[in-house]
Write a protein that holds these residues in place. Structure first.
Motif, PDB file in Angstrom:
ATOM      1  N   PRO A 191       6.548  26.976  -7.851  1.00 34.51           N
ATOM      2  CA  PRO A 191       6.061  28.275  -8.339  1.00 34.51           C
ATOM      3  C   PRO A 191       4.846  28.797  -7.572  1.00 34.51           C
ATOM      4  CG  PRO A 191       6.451  26.748 -10.161  1.00 34.51           C
ATOM      5  CD  PRO A 191       6.530  25.938  -8.891  1.00 34.51           C
ATOM      6  N   ASP A 192       4.667  30.105  -7.605  1.00 32.17           N
ATOM      7  CA  ASP A 192       3.506  30.753  -6.996  1.00 32.17           C
ATOM      8  C   ASP A 192       2.205  30.190  -7.573  1.00 32.17           C
ATOM      9  OD1 ASP A 192       5.501  32.315  -5.934  1.00 32.17           O
ATOM     10  OD2 ASP A 192       4.801  34.206  -6.799  1.00 32.17           O
ATOM     11  N   ASP A 193       1.189  30.064  -6.717  1.00 35.82           N
ATOM     12  CA  ASP A 193      -0.176  29.753  -7.148  1.00 35.82           C
ATOM     13  C   ASP A 193      -0.281  28.483  -7.996  1.00 35.82           C
ATOM     14  OD1 ASP A 193      -0.924  32.176  -5.946  1.00 35.82           O
ATOM     15  OD2 ASP A 193      -0.627  33.297  -7.810  1.00 35.82           O
ATOM     16  N   SER A 194       0.612  27.528  -7.800  1.00 38.34           N
ATOM     17  CA  SER A 194       0.652  26.353  -8.669  1.00 38.34           C
ATOM     18  C   SER A 194       0.047  25.093  -8.056  1.00 38.34           C
ATOM     19  CB  SER A 194       2.102  26.050  -9.063  1.00 38.34           C
ATOM     20  OG  SER A 194       2.890  25.753  -7.914  1.00 38.34           O
ATOM     21  N   VAL A 195      -0.270  25.130  -6.764  1.00 38.12           N
ATOM     22  CA  VAL A 195      -0.759  23.946  -6.051  1.00 38.12           C
ATOM     23  C   VAL A 195      -2.258  24.089  -5.789  1.00 38.12           C
ATOM     24  CG1 VAL A 195      -0.608  22.657  -3.889  1.00 38.12           C
ATOM     25  CG2 VAL A 195       1.483  23.487  -4.984  1.00 38.12           C
ATOM     26  N   ASP A 196      -3.015  23.039  -6.072  1.00 34.93           N
ATOM     27  CA  ASP A 196      -4.465  23.095  -5.895  1.00 34.93           C
ATOM     28  C   ASP A 196      -4.912  22.730  -4.483  1.00 34.93           C
ATOM     29  OD1 ASP A 196      -5.292  23.581  -8.792  1.00 34.93           O
ATOM     30  OD2 ASP A 196      -4.038  21.793  -8.973  1.00 34.93           O
TER      31      ASP A 196
ATOM     32  N   THR B   6     -12.576  25.398  -4.271  1.00 32.56           N
ATOM     33  CA  THR B   6     -13.063  24.083  -4.668  1.00 32.56           C
ATOM     34  C   THR B   6     -13.625  23.325  -3.470  1.00 32.56           C
ATOM     35  OG1 THR B   6     -11.440  23.916  -6.462  1.00 32.56           O
ATOM     36  CG2 THR B   6     -12.411  21.847  -5.662  1.00 32.56           C
ATOM     37  N   PHE B   7     -14.857  22.868  -3.590  1.00 32.03           N
ATOM     38  CA  PHE B   7     -15.411  21.942  -2.600  1.00 32.03           C
ATOM     39  C   PHE B   7     -16.453  21.080  -3.277  1.00 32.03           C
ATOM     40  CE2 PHE B   7     -17.831  20.265   0.939  1.00 32.03           C
ATOM     41  CZ  PHE B   7     -16.803  19.877   1.786  1.00 32.03           C
ATOM     42  N   ASN B   8     -16.125  19.804  -3.445  1.00 35.60           N
ATOM     43  CA  ASN B   8     -16.989  18.850  -4.140  1.00 35.60           C
ATOM     44  C   ASN B   8     -17.802  18.039  -3.134  1.00 35.60           C
ATOM     45  OD1 ASN B   8     -15.704  19.590  -6.667  1.00 35.60           O
ATOM     46  ND2 ASN B   8     -13.957  18.349  -6.015  1.00 35.60           N
ATOM     47  N   GLY B   9     -18.823  18.662  -2.595  1.00 37.99           N
ATOM     48  CA  GLY B   9     -19.629  18.010  -1.571  1.00 37.99           C
ATOM     49  C   GLY B   9     -20.272  16.715  -2.033  1.00 37.99           C
ATOM     50  N   GLU B  10     -20.625  16.645  -3.324  1.00 41.14           N
ATOM     51  CA  GLU B  10     -21.262  15.434  -3.848  1.00 41.14           C
ATOM     52  C   GLU B  10     -20.309  14.242  -3.831  1.00 41.14           C
ATOM     53  OE1 GLU B  10     -24.320  14.873  -4.908  1.00 41.14           O
ATOM     54  OE2 GLU B  10     -25.179  16.889  -4.835  1.00 41.14           O
ATOM     55  N   GLU B  11     -19.007  14.512  -3.837  1.00 42.50           N
ATOM     56  CA  GLU B  11     -18.016  13.440  -3.889  1.00 42.50           C
ATOM     57  C   GLU B  11     -17.817  12.749  -2.543  1.00 42.50           C
ATOM     58  OE1 GLU B  11     -16.396  12.241  -6.568  1.00 42.50           O
ATOM     59  OE2 GLU B  11     -17.658  13.563  -7.788  1.00 42.50           O
TER      60      GLU B  11
ATOM     61  N   SER C 113     -11.671  18.608  -2.057  1.00 44.64           N
ATOM     62  CA  SER C 113     -11.016  19.900  -2.303  1.00 44.64           C
ATOM     63  C   SER C 113     -10.054  19.915  -3.478  1.00 44.64           C
ATOM     64  CB  SER C 113     -10.288  20.344  -1.028  1.00 44.64           C
ATOM     65  OG  SER C 113     -11.206  20.588   0.017  1.00 44.64           O
ATOM     66  N   SER C 114     -10.150  18.928  -4.358  1.00 43.77           N
ATOM     67  CA  SER C 114      -9.386  18.973  -5.609  1.00 43.77           C
ATOM     68  C   SER C 114     -10.142  18.205  -6.675  1.00 43.77           C
ATOM     69  CB  SER C 114      -7.981  18.381  -5.417  1.00 43.77           C
ATOM     70  OG  SER C 114      -8.035  16.981  -5.215  1.00 43.77           O
ATOM     71  N   ASN C 115      -9.715  18.389  -7.912  1.00 42.98           N
ATOM     72  CA  ASN C 115     -10.358  17.727  -9.044  1.00 42.98           C
ATOM     73  C   ASN C 115      -9.375  16.811  -9.765  1.00 42.98           C
ATOM     74  OD1 ASN C 115     -12.939  19.129  -8.816  1.00 42.98           O
ATOM     75  ND2 ASN C 115     -11.804  20.954  -9.460  1.00 42.98           N
ATOM     76  N   ASP C 116      -9.926  15.972 -10.607  1.00 43.39           N
ATOM     77  CA  ASP C 116      -9.132  15.034 -11.385  1.00 43.39           C
ATOM     78  C   ASP C 116      -7.978  15.750 -12.091  1.00 43.39           C
ATOM     79  OD1 ASP C 116      -9.211  12.148 -12.433  1.00 43.39           O
ATOM     80  OD2 ASP C 116      -9.051  13.301 -14.285  1.00 43.39           O
ATOM     81  N   GLY C 117      -6.752  15.229 -11.924  1.00 41.37           N
ATOM     82  CA  GLY C 117      -5.591  15.785 -12.604  1.00 41.37           C
ATOM     83  C   GLY C 117      -4.940  16.971 -11.924  1.00 41.37           C
TER      84      GLY C 117
ATOM     85  N   LYS D 230      -3.856   7.500  -6.383  1.00 41.35           N
ATOM     86  CA  LYS D 230      -4.942   6.540  -6.605  1.00 41.35           C
ATOM     87  C   LYS D 230      -6.216   7.243  -7.058  1.00 41.35           C
ATOM     88  CE  LYS D 230      -3.196   3.088  -3.346  1.00 41.35           C
ATOM     89  NZ  LYS D 230      -3.403   2.411  -2.041  1.00 41.35           N
ATOM     90  N   LEU D 231      -6.315   8.534  -6.746  1.00 38.37           N
ATOM     91  CA  LEU D 231      -7.468   9.333  -7.165  1.00 38.37           C
ATOM     92  C   LEU D 231      -7.157  10.170  -8.404  1.00 38.37           C
ATOM     93  CD1 LEU D 231      -8.708  10.455  -3.634  1.00 38.37           C
ATOM     94  CD2 LEU D 231      -9.892   8.912  -5.209  1.00 38.37           C
ATOM     95  N   ASN D 232      -6.088   9.802  -9.095  1.00 33.85           N
ATOM     96  CA  ASN D 232      -5.697  10.448 -10.361  1.00 33.85           C
ATOM     97  C   ASN D 232      -5.348  11.928 -10.191  1.00 33.85           C
ATOM     98  OD1 ASN D 232      -5.122  10.147 -13.137  1.00 33.85           O
ATOM     99  ND2 ASN D 232      -7.063  11.112 -13.680  1.00 33.85           N
ATOM    100  N   ARG D 233      -4.685  12.240  -9.091  1.00 35.16           N
ATOM    101  CA  ARG D 233      -4.139  13.579  -8.902  1.00 35.16           C
ATOM    102  C   ARG D 233      -2.628  13.547  -9.116  1.00 35.16           C
ATOM    103  NH1 ARG D 233      -9.542  13.093  -7.910  1.00 35.16           N
ATOM    104  NH2 ARG D 233     -10.408  14.870  -6.759  1.00 35.16           N
ATOM    105  N   LYS D 234      -2.068  14.693  -9.441  1.00 34.78           N
ATOM    106  CA  LYS D 234      -0.623  14.854  -9.434  1.00 34.78           C
ATOM    107  C   LYS D 234      -0.188  15.154  -8.003  1.00 34.78           C
ATOM    108  CE  LYS D 234      -0.701  16.809 -14.097  1.00 34.78           C
ATOM    109  NZ  LYS D 234      -0.447  18.013 -14.939  1.00 34.78           N
ATOM    110  N   VAL D 235       1.071  14.911  -7.697  1.00 32.50           N
ATOM    111  CA  VAL D 235       1.490  15.093  -6.313  1.00 32.50           C
ATOM    112  C   VAL D 235       2.937  15.544  -6.222  1.00 32.50           C
ATOM    113  CG1 VAL D 235       2.186  12.668  -6.023  1.00 32.50           C
ATOM    114  CG2 VAL D 235       1.499  13.987  -4.028  1.00 32.50           C
TER     115      VAL D 235
END
Length: 266
Positions: free
Chosen positions: A27-32, A142-147, A217-221, A240-245
């Motif tokens: 679907p459109d706009d569905s991937v992080d 999304t950009f998690n520089g602290e991570e 560039s992504s968050n949990d889940g 392994k980082l608890n993302r969907k794929v």
């Protein structure tokens, strides 16, 4: 067409078939986040066989790149990012301009590595790959520089400017550079090396490198897509980082290897 789909638990989906047809099912706009290491059009024998998407005429390859990048733009969420990994000449000839049309430029990243094959005395040894990092929009991505902070070296911890920085920002490391050293190539005795049944050596990107992009560039889940899965390095790093794929490949043997890598983690 999509030949077959393999859902592995609720968080991992493997699609086998033509990349364009598989992308159209998303679907459109569905991937992080999109992270991929596509065929370079250099005639590499993936899994011991040539692929039609790796032996095109240059203009045909460029047209094909534009086609699947356009689909990636469609499925990518407004806050999303895309990373494309290849040799610099491939990125410059076939990706740079069109990614700039479809997305917003952030960085041309570099992954240098040591080589123990392919040495030459007739040119400089090619021992790095480029990664084009773009976002769908200019702001609000999304950009998690602290991570992905790089820990300060022990000898630096007594330096006044480091102590001041740690006190001011509360950080235990410095922001990541746009190059990533000391990440080994996946070859021979590397613990991630996937051995195909016929002994063919696969060209794998290390999970350590991919994990940097996934954390940044992504968050949990959230959902990570790799349109060219190969043996599943992106999928393994993501789960392994608890993302969907969602991963795609046209070769059944490669997807079988990818499923085997991630089935214990989903």
């Amino acid at each position: 067409m999509i030949k077959e789909e393999f859902p592995i638990g609720p968080n991992a989906q493997f699609k086998m078939g033509d990349v364009m047809e598989c992308l159209k099912s998303i679907p459109d706009d569905s991937v992080d986040l999109i992270v991929t290491d596509p065929p370079y059009n250099i005639g590499f024998k993936y899994g011991g066989r040539s692929r039609s998407d790796d032996k095109m005429k240059p203009n045909e390859y460029t047209a094909w790149v534009i086609e699947w990048l356009d689909e990636c733009n469609r499925v990518l969420a407004p806050h999303g990012s895309i990373y494309v990994i290849a040799y610099n000449d491939i990125l410059a000839k076939h990706y740079w301009y069109y990614m700039g049309v479809l997305f917003n430029y952030r960085r041309w990243l570099t992954w240098p590595y040591k080589m123990n094959y392919g040495h030459t005395l007739k040119n400089y040894v090619q021992a790095h790959r480029g990664i084009l990092y773009f976002t769908k929009r200019k702001k609000g991505y999304t950009f998690n520089g602290e991570e992905i902070l790089i820990p300060y070296e022990a000898k630096s911890l007594k330096a006044k400017h480091v102590i001041k920085s740690m006190k001011k920002h509360g950080r235990k490391g410095r922001p990541s550079y746009d190059w990533f050293k000391d990440i080994n190539v996946v070859q021979h005795t590397h613990p991630e090396k996937v051995k195909m049944p016929d002994g063919i050596e696969m060209n794998q990107i290390p999970e350590e490198l991919l994990s940097i992009f996934i954390k940044a560039s992504s968050n949990d889940g959230e959902l990570v897509l790799d349109p060219f899965s190969g043996t599943g390095s992106t999928a393994a790093a993501a789960v392994k980082l608890n993302r969907k794929v969602i991963v795609i490949d046209r070769e059944e043997r490669l997807l079988e290897a990818a499923i085997g890598r991630v089935s214990d983690y989903v």
